[in-house]
Design an enzyme around this catalytic site. Structure first.
Site, PDB file in Angstrom:
ATOM      1  N   TYR A  11       1.008  -1.176  -0.363  1.00  0.00           N
ATOM      2  CA  TYR A  11       0.059   0.302   0.216  1.00  0.00           C
ATOM      3  C   TYR A  11       0.518   1.462   0.347  1.00  0.00           C
ATOM      4  O   TYR A  11       1.056   1.323   0.830  1.00  0.00           O
ATOM      5  CB  TYR A  11      -1.139   0.230   1.235  1.00  0.00           C
ATOM      6  CG  TYR A  11      -1.846  -1.180   1.171  1.00  0.00           C
ATOM      7  CD1 TYR A  11      -2.249  -1.856   0.225  1.00  0.00           C
ATOM      8  CD2 TYR A  11      -2.573  -0.826   2.731  1.00  0.00           C
ATOM      9  CE1 TYR A  11      -3.246  -2.740   0.482  1.00  0.00           C
ATOM     10  CE2 TYR A  11      -3.360  -2.507   1.999  1.00  0.00           C
ATOM     11  CZ  TYR A  11      -4.119  -3.112   1.244  1.00  0.00           C
ATOM     12  OH  TYR A  11      -5.286  -4.461   1.273  1.00  0.00           O
ATOM     13  N   PRO A  26     -15.520  -3.761   2.222  1.00  0.00           N
ATOM     14  CA  PRO A  26     -16.837  -4.068   3.100  1.00  0.00           C
ATOM     15  C   PRO A  26     -17.744  -3.040   2.292  1.00  0.00           C
ATOM     16  O   PRO A  26     -18.835  -3.509   3.047  1.00  0.00           O
ATOM     17  CB  PRO A  26     -16.490  -3.956   5.087  1.00  0.00           C
ATOM     18  CG  PRO A  26     -14.989  -3.106   4.320  1.00  0.00           C
ATOM     19  CD  PRO A  26     -14.344  -3.832   3.251  1.00  0.00           C
ATOM     20  N   GLY A  60     -17.283   2.139  -1.567  1.00  0.00           N
ATOM     21  CA  GLY A  60     -17.866   3.115  -1.516  1.00  0.00           C
ATOM     22  C   GLY A  60     -18.459   3.278  -2.910  1.00  0.00           C
ATOM     23  O   GLY A  60     -19.344   4.135  -3.696  1.00  0.00           O
TER      24      GLY A  60
HETATM   25  N1  LIG Z   1      -6.785  -8.996   0.749  1.00  0.00           N
HETATM   26  C1  LIG Z   1      -6.902  -8.023  -0.016  1.00  0.00           C
HETATM   27  O1  LIG Z   1      -6.425  -8.747  -1.313  1.00  0.00           O
HETATM   28  C2  LIG Z   1      -7.599  -6.278  -0.222  1.00  0.00           C
HETATM   29  C3  LIG Z   1      -7.595  -5.739  -1.224  1.00  0.00           C
HETATM   30  C4  LIG Z   1      -8.138  -4.255  -0.764  1.00  0.00           C
HETATM   31  C5  LIG Z   1      -8.215  -3.963   0.156  1.00  0.00           C
HETATM   32  N2  LIG Z   1      -7.825  -4.894   1.660  1.00  0.00           N
HETATM   33  C6  LIG Z   1      -7.926  -4.510   2.821  1.00  0.00           C
HETATM   34  O2  LIG Z   1      -9.029  -4.250   2.815  1.00  0.00           O
HETATM   35  C7  LIG Z   1      -9.571  -3.048   3.608  1.00  0.00           C
HETATM   36  C8  LIG Z   1     -11.023  -2.020   2.836  1.00  0.00           C
HETATM   37  O3  LIG Z   1     -11.262  -2.763   1.291  1.00  0.00           O
HETATM   38  P1  LIG Z   1     -11.398  -1.881   0.515  1.00  0.00           P
HETATM   39  O4  LIG Z   1     -10.675  -0.148   1.156  1.00  0.00           O
HETATM   40  O5  LIG Z   1     -10.472  -1.331  -0.723  1.00  0.00           O
HETATM   41  O6  LIG Z   1     -12.660  -0.868   0.651  1.00  0.00           O
HETATM   42  P2  LIG Z   1     -13.986  -0.510   1.268  1.00  0.00           P
HETATM   43  O7  LIG Z   1     -13.712  -0.289   2.925  1.00  0.00           O
HETATM   44  O8  LIG Z   1     -14.675  -1.215   0.613  1.00  0.00           O
HETATM   45  O9  LIG Z   1     -14.400   1.640   1.042  1.00  0.00           O
HETATM   46  C9  LIG Z   1     -12.944   2.091   0.799  1.00  0.00           C
HETATM   47  C10 LIG Z   1     -13.429   2.812   0.139  1.00  0.00           C
HETATM   48  O10 LIG Z   1     -14.897   3.298  -0.210  1.00  0.00           O
HETATM   49  C11 LIG Z   1     -14.961   5.286   0.635  1.00  0.00           C
HETATM   50  N3  LIG Z   1     -15.382   5.003   1.944  1.00  0.00           N
HETATM   51  C12 LIG Z   1     -15.100   4.762   3.238  1.00  0.00           C
HETATM   52  N4  LIG Z   1     -16.213   4.866   3.933  1.00  0.00           N
HETATM   53  C13 LIG Z   1     -17.615   5.584   3.316  1.00  0.00           C
HETATM   54  C14 LIG Z   1     -18.477   5.715   3.731  1.00  0.00           C
HETATM   55  N5  LIG Z   1     -19.232   6.018   5.120  1.00  0.00           N
HETATM   56  N6  LIG Z   1     -19.347   5.929   3.065  1.00  0.00           N
HETATM   57  C15 LIG Z   1     -18.686   6.528   1.348  1.00  0.00           C
HETATM   58  N7  LIG Z   1     -17.046   6.392   1.056  1.00  0.00           N
HETATM   59  C16 LIG Z   1     -16.675   5.302   2.373  1.00  0.00           C
HETATM   60  C17 LIG Z   1     -12.981   5.330   0.981  1.00  0.00           C
HETATM   61  O11 LIG Z   1     -12.908   6.183   0.507  1.00  0.00           O
HETATM   62  P3  LIG Z   1     -12.034   8.308   1.060  1.00  0.00           P
HETATM   63  O12 LIG Z   1     -11.176   7.369   1.732  1.00  0.00           O
HETATM   64  O13 LIG Z   1     -12.735   9.038   1.018  1.00  0.00           O
HETATM   65  O14 LIG Z   1     -13.502   7.518   2.810  1.00  0.00           O
HETATM   66  C18 LIG Z   1     -12.392   4.308  -0.164  1.00  0.00           C
HETATM   67  O15 LIG Z   1     -12.354   5.379  -1.432  1.00  0.00           O
HETATM   68  C19 LIG Z   1      -8.347  -2.254   2.998  1.00  0.00           C
HETATM   69  O16 LIG Z   1      -8.496  -0.326   3.357  1.00  0.00           O
HETATM   70  C20 LIG Z   1      -7.644  -2.797   2.882  1.00  0.00           C
HETATM   71  O17 LIG Z   1      -6.917  -3.080   4.515  1.00  0.00           O
HETATM   72  C21 LIG Z   1      -7.936  -5.568   1.302  1.00  0.00           C
END
Ligand SMILES: NC(=O)c1ccc[n+]([C@@H]2O[C@H](COP(=O)([O-])OP(=O)(O)OC[C@H]3O[C@@H](n4cnc5c(N)ncnc54)[C@H](OP(=O)(O)O)[C@@H]3O)[C@@H](O)[C@H]2O)c1
Length: 298
Positions: free
Chosen positions: A64, A224, A228
């Protein structure tokens, strides 16, 4: 037990009982999960606030940024409170941002921007570098970010088992694995958690969740809040959100928490406003009827 733990219940990793609602650090980076974030001070504040609000499970990865998310976590909360579990990963490399601008607009490169490298020497180096960057003597949870198809799974998982025997890591996790790959890994060593994409609208890994629930393995659903993509959602999700005077993101998190006692969502954000919104999901009590409607809606 702190307040968040009372609201979510706990899951034990590496001997520490953590509230099941964690924080994902992937968004503490620049565009395309590459380089420095636009507002580093806000990202540092997000991590501090998460811990102040009771979050004890923080998920990150060497890739990251690369390195940027781990560095920000260290800047924000080192020395770490004893009860905090830092989970990092190795096994994906980077060759640039995973979003590029084209004449037709932004284009997502997807896995092409994250090539897997699972050679044992590389996984070991990355564990040692994460220890150094995070300022840790031991990584609580070290996850194989992807299974490298060019390297036997036994070699990849076997190296993580050696790192655990040496005390460099306390527990081993896998990411984006199938039921068969989890079984193959468990024949080699104990696996504490798996991390696959899973949310209210994407449930391909339901079979894996069933295995985790049966055997007490933590299931960490990434994306989760569908990255977005739930904004503007219609149908059951929007209906339930309206009925609870909540946002769709909150209902998506509440649905995950209610889905299984081994479920540990890690919503990712770079803003304190979204962090607060996501943590407030722990207060939403979905009725059996809400759960049935959401589960049926897929
Ligand atoms: N194991 C893997 O291969 C893998 C892959 C991807 C991710 N991950 C892990 O999983 C975590 C979560 O996944 P993710 O970050 O991809 O997706 P996510 O948590 O589903 O969504 C994050 C995105 O949604 C926005 N967001 C967050 N809270 C929000 C809300 N309450 N309302 C509207 N938009 C919101 C964020 O933007 P803002 O920053 O503007 O809030 C960001 O762009 C990552 O941070 C990482 O640690 C793991």
């Amino acid at each position: 037990m702190d307040e968040l733990a009372n609201r979510t219940g706990v899951f034990e990793i590496a001997g520490k009982k953590v509230p099941r609602l964690g924080f994902g650090a992937m968004r503490l980076t620049g565009r395309g999960i590459w380089g420095e974030p636009a507002d580093r001070a806000e990202c540092v504040a997000v991590v501090r606030r998460a811990v102040e609000r009771g979050v004890r499970f923080i998920d990150t990865a060497d890739s990251y940024g690369p390195y940027v998310a781990e560095e920000i976590i260290r800047e924000a909360i080192h020395p770490y409170p004893d009860e905090v579990v830092i989970a990092t990963k190795a096994g994906l490399t980077r060759n640039g941002p995973d979003v590029i601008d084209t004449p037709d607009g932004p284009k997502r490169l997807g896995p092409a921007a994250w090539p897997p490298v699972g050679r044992p020497e590389y996984l070991r180096q990355q564990a040692l570098m994460s220890l150094r960057r995070l300022g840790l003597e031991q990584i609580d949870l070290f996850q194989l970010h992807r299974v490298d198809p060019q390297v036997p799974l036994a070699d990849q998982v076997g190296e993580l088992a050696k790192l655990r025997e040496e005390g460099k890591i306390a527990a081993i996790g896998l990411s984006e694995v199938s039921v068969a790959q989890l079984a193959e890994a468990r024949a080699i060593t104990d696996i504490a958690t798996v991390q696959n994409r899973y949310n209210v609208v994407e449930r391909k890994s339901r079979d894996l969740l069933d295995v985790c629930e049966r055997d007490g393995i933590g299931f960490i659903p990434w994306a989760p809040v569908a990255q977005g993509g739930l904004d503007g959602a219609a149908g059951v999700l929007a209906d339930v959100a309206r009925e609870h005077e909540a946002t769709v993101a909150q209902v998506a998190i509440a649905w995950l928490l209610a889905s299984s006692p081994v479920m540990m969502p890690i919503p990712g954000t770079s803003r304190r406003t979204h962090l607060d919104e996501n943590l407030a999901a722990a207060d939403i009590r979905l009725s059996d009827d809400d759960l049935a409607r959401l589960t049926a809606a897929a």
